[in-house]
Design a protein around this motif. Sequence first.
Motif, PDB file in Angstrom:
ATOM      1  N   LEU A 193       0.826  -1.206   0.000  1.00  0.00           N
ATOM      2  CA  LEU A 193       0.000   0.000   0.000  1.00  0.00           C
ATOM      3  C   LEU A 193       0.861   1.257   0.000  1.00  0.00           C
ATOM      4  O   LEU A 193       0.583   2.229  -0.727  1.00  0.00           O
ATOM      5  CB  LEU A 193      -0.926   0.000   1.224  1.00  0.00           C
ATOM      6  N   ALA A 194       1.923   1.220   0.836  1.00  0.00           N
ATOM      7  CA  ALA A 194       2.815   2.382   0.923  1.00  0.00           C
ATOM      8  C   ALA A 194       3.508   2.625  -0.414  1.00  0.00           C
ATOM      9  O   ALA A 194       3.663   3.776  -0.857  1.00  0.00           O
ATOM     10  CB  ALA A 194       3.842   2.167   2.028  1.00  0.00           C
ATOM     11  N   TYR A 195       3.929   1.536  -1.068  1.00  0.00           N
ATOM     12  CA  TYR A 195       4.601   1.666  -2.359  1.00  0.00           C
ATOM     13  C   TYR A 195       3.648   2.261  -3.403  1.00  0.00           C
ATOM     14  O   TYR A 195       4.007   3.189  -4.140  1.00  0.00           O
ATOM     15  CB  TYR A 195       5.095   0.297  -2.830  1.00  0.00           C
ATOM     16  N   VAL A 196       2.416   1.737  -3.480  1.00  0.00           N
ATOM     17  CA  VAL A 196       1.447   2.228  -4.466  1.00  0.00           C
ATOM     18  C   VAL A 196       1.101   3.696  -4.188  1.00  0.00           C
ATOM     19  O   VAL A 196       1.023   4.515  -5.112  1.00  0.00           O
ATOM     20  CB  VAL A 196       0.174   1.356  -4.452  1.00  0.00           C
ATOM     21  N   SER A 197       0.923   4.035  -2.909  1.00  0.00           N
ATOM     22  CA  SER A 197       0.614   5.426  -2.545  1.00  0.00           C
ATOM     23  C   SER A 197       1.755   6.358  -2.930  1.00  0.00           C
ATOM     24  O   SER A 197       1.531   7.463  -3.458  1.00  0.00           O
ATOM     25  CB  SER A 197       0.340   5.527  -1.045  1.00  0.00           C
ATOM     26  N   GLU A 198       2.996   5.898  -2.672  1.00  0.00           N
ATOM     27  CA  GLU A 198       4.168   6.719  -2.989  1.00  0.00           C
ATOM     28  C   GLU A 198       4.292   6.899  -4.504  1.00  0.00           C
ATOM     29  O   GLU A 198       4.576   8.006  -4.991  1.00  0.00           O
ATOM     30  CB  GLU A 198       5.426   6.064  -2.418  1.00  0.00           C
ATOM     31  N   GLN A 199       4.092   5.814  -5.247  1.00  0.00           N
ATOM     32  CA  GLN A 199       4.162   5.913  -6.700  1.00  0.00           C
ATOM     33  C   GLN A 199       3.075   6.841  -7.236  1.00  0.00           C
ATOM     34  O   GLN A 199       3.295   7.625  -8.167  1.00  0.00           O
ATOM     35  CB  GLN A 199       4.009   4.528  -7.329  1.00  0.00           C
ATOM     36  N   SER A 200       1.899   6.744  -6.642  1.00  0.00           N
ATOM     37  CA  SER A 200       0.801   7.616  -7.049  1.00  0.00           C
ATOM     38  C   SER A 200       1.157   9.078  -6.802  1.00  0.00           C
ATOM     39  O   SER A 200       0.881   9.956  -7.642  1.00  0.00           O
ATOM     40  CB  SER A 200      -0.467   7.230  -6.277  1.00  0.00           C
ATOM     41  N   ARG A 201       1.790   9.333  -5.657  1.00  0.00           N
ATOM     42  CA  ARG A 201       2.217  10.710  -5.348  1.00  0.00           C
ATOM     43  C   ARG A 201       3.260  11.192  -6.347  1.00  0.00           C
ATOM     44  O   ARG A 201       3.208  12.332  -6.826  1.00  0.00           O
ATOM     45  CB  ARG A 201       2.792  10.761  -3.927  1.00  0.00           C
TER      46      ARG A 201
END
Length: 757
Positions: free
Chosen positions: A487-495
């Motif tokens: 989740l953290a990786y996807v959120s960071e990539q989205s940012r």
Amino acid sequence: MDFDKLIQINDSLAKVIDENNDYLGDESLTLKREHKILNSDELRELLEKIDNKERLLQIGVVGRVKAGKSSLLNALLFEGENILPKAATPMTAALTTISYGDEFSAKADFFSTRDIEILKHKHEEYDRRLEVIKNTKIEELKNKRNREKSNQTDSIKHKVGKFIEKVKPLSEDELDEISKKALKFAKKELEKFIELVAAHDQYGKMKTSGINVQSLPSEKIIEAKTIEELRDQLGNFVGANGEYMPFTKSVHILLPLENLRNIQIIDTPGVNDPVLSREERTRELLKYCDVIFIVSPSGQFLSKEDMDLMDKISTKEGIREIFLVASQTDTQLYGSEKENAEGDLRIALRNITSNLGLHMSKTLSNLKRSNPEIGTVFDRLIIEGKNRVLHSAGICQSIKNAFDNRSNWDDGMNTAWENLKFEYPDYFSDNDKALTNVNLDLLANNDKLKEVVEDVRLKKDEILQKRKDEFVEAKSNTIFMYKEALLAYVSEQSRRVNEFDIDELKKQKKEIGKVQKKASIALQEEYQELIDQFRVDMKKRLKEDLENLFKKSNTEIDNKESIKTKSYTSGWLFKSTHYYDVITVKAGAVRNELENLTLNIENKISTNIDNLVLDWRRSVYERLISILRSSINDDELEPQLIRKALRNVIESVEHPSIEYHGSLPDNLKQNGTLEGSSAETFKGHVENYVSELKRRVDKDLTRHSEKLTGVLKKINISDDIFSDYNKKIEQLENQISNKKITLTRFNTILTKLGSIK
């Protein structure tokens, strides 16, 4: 969470990753390795090993030397009879395991040559430090004494006003006194280094034993017909004055006692063991204990040494029940305790245990605050307080057992008895044995202690179920940490997609080649050096451990052989009987040992290599990150992507496995007891198999080491890091170029991951 739910969550995560492999593939693989995520089939296999109803319930006994551990075990197992010898010093407290056996027997394992070398080195280190501290203190005391003499002379000069001879040198008596004081001071200073003191004590006893170390076998089997005979023989190996005591590393005792069925008791040494191999074995046994008794003397309850021992207990591997045993409680019944209880023995005892419980709760609460990593292991002790403190007084049980045989009492028993009679005459009397026995039982508390052990034994299935639940909980936590990392990786990539400037990314792509040139040589040199060190460490550790495995296995196989005397009659008129010896071999037992050997070899290699690779990866990451930081400015490249690239390269390095399990040759698949030529033939097959296995292991280890380091050396660490970095930049650039589609896809992934609960 139950196991089926765990499997469901694991499968759901795998499905989301499979469906979005183009967005999560590389990162999910790296995170899987980091969190040691298993597939569902692997989880089921592990659970089957844990859910083993035949496993012995492990009961550990922990406490410092002279805390009363031997008295506790003698009370629990032998009705207070002194079967287990008391340790005289920290190092004579050998690691002892006790379990059920069909006959009275024991196996004493001796220190290896390497163990003795370690003790010798620490013995010499102690002497060296002692000499340095002593000599420094001697000079300090001599200077102080000379200053005092000088001041006295100056005072006399001032008073008499005439010439006085200069200060006289120190006399021999003064120098001798100073030397003794300095030695005492030096020994006191070295008490801070428990391992050195213990090693000095142990090796000193070895030197004065008169035993030739080279003639000692690796172990000694002790057989007895009665428990008393076993006790007498054990004293020779672990007793304070035993001939082999200085060389005894551990003892495994087998007893035909019903209260030992399904149980193994582990009596651990009470110090930070200076012998690493025994310390590791103790820790290995302790961490798998289901129940632990912590023994602490009532007069020094939960001292610093106790807390040091307790600090090593955690819930990571097991330990579901903990009891604190306040030993030697009889010594606390006097003075203010007696006055506060107005001479009532039961009230005094209740007050003592209550105060000890309060002290325990406070002390363990402080320990938990200062060491949060211990988790919840002591929570029940903290909450329940006095109800989790069990008092004991082993000496009272000994007095009761020998009440009619005073000539066998030692000084400690005589002193304890006189104190009890004088302070509590209404409860203890030479002339009222019945009254006295009731109160001796009250202080010894054996029935309560036995009740606890029996309750734990009967609750074995419940305790093992708790361990199963803990396994599921631990794996659940790991899987959810893995999910949170995704989740953290996807959120960071989205940012990043939302915020990054595509022109800045293109600029960084142009700079990659220049930056790589700056760091490439230093990275590769450091990486090659780390590989060379890894190869040396791997060979050294594996060779030593495997040699010990083969040596132990050979001893076990030899123990399965024996000589049997047979006879035959010849002649017709004048008959005569002839006797001859034949070799016998317990083929089934040997077969089991060979199967265990191959499994142990595989497990030892696998565990060691896994640990070595893990340590190596950490070293690579730390040292290469340091080089990159010193070579690259943050404005040249994206630091976080660089770290991710390095992590991905390191985690992607796989190492080949070595497997030895499988079927034995047909000529070793025999059972029963073989005699004569059959035994000789079978023995030859066994020797050939072990010899071939050892040769194969040596060869495979060499090949494995060369193969692994060869794989590692083929990696151009600089190219791979920057290639992965470039790949991430291109991926980010592509995602930004298709911003709307990318963000929609990321939101879908976040929703699916978030719904997995």
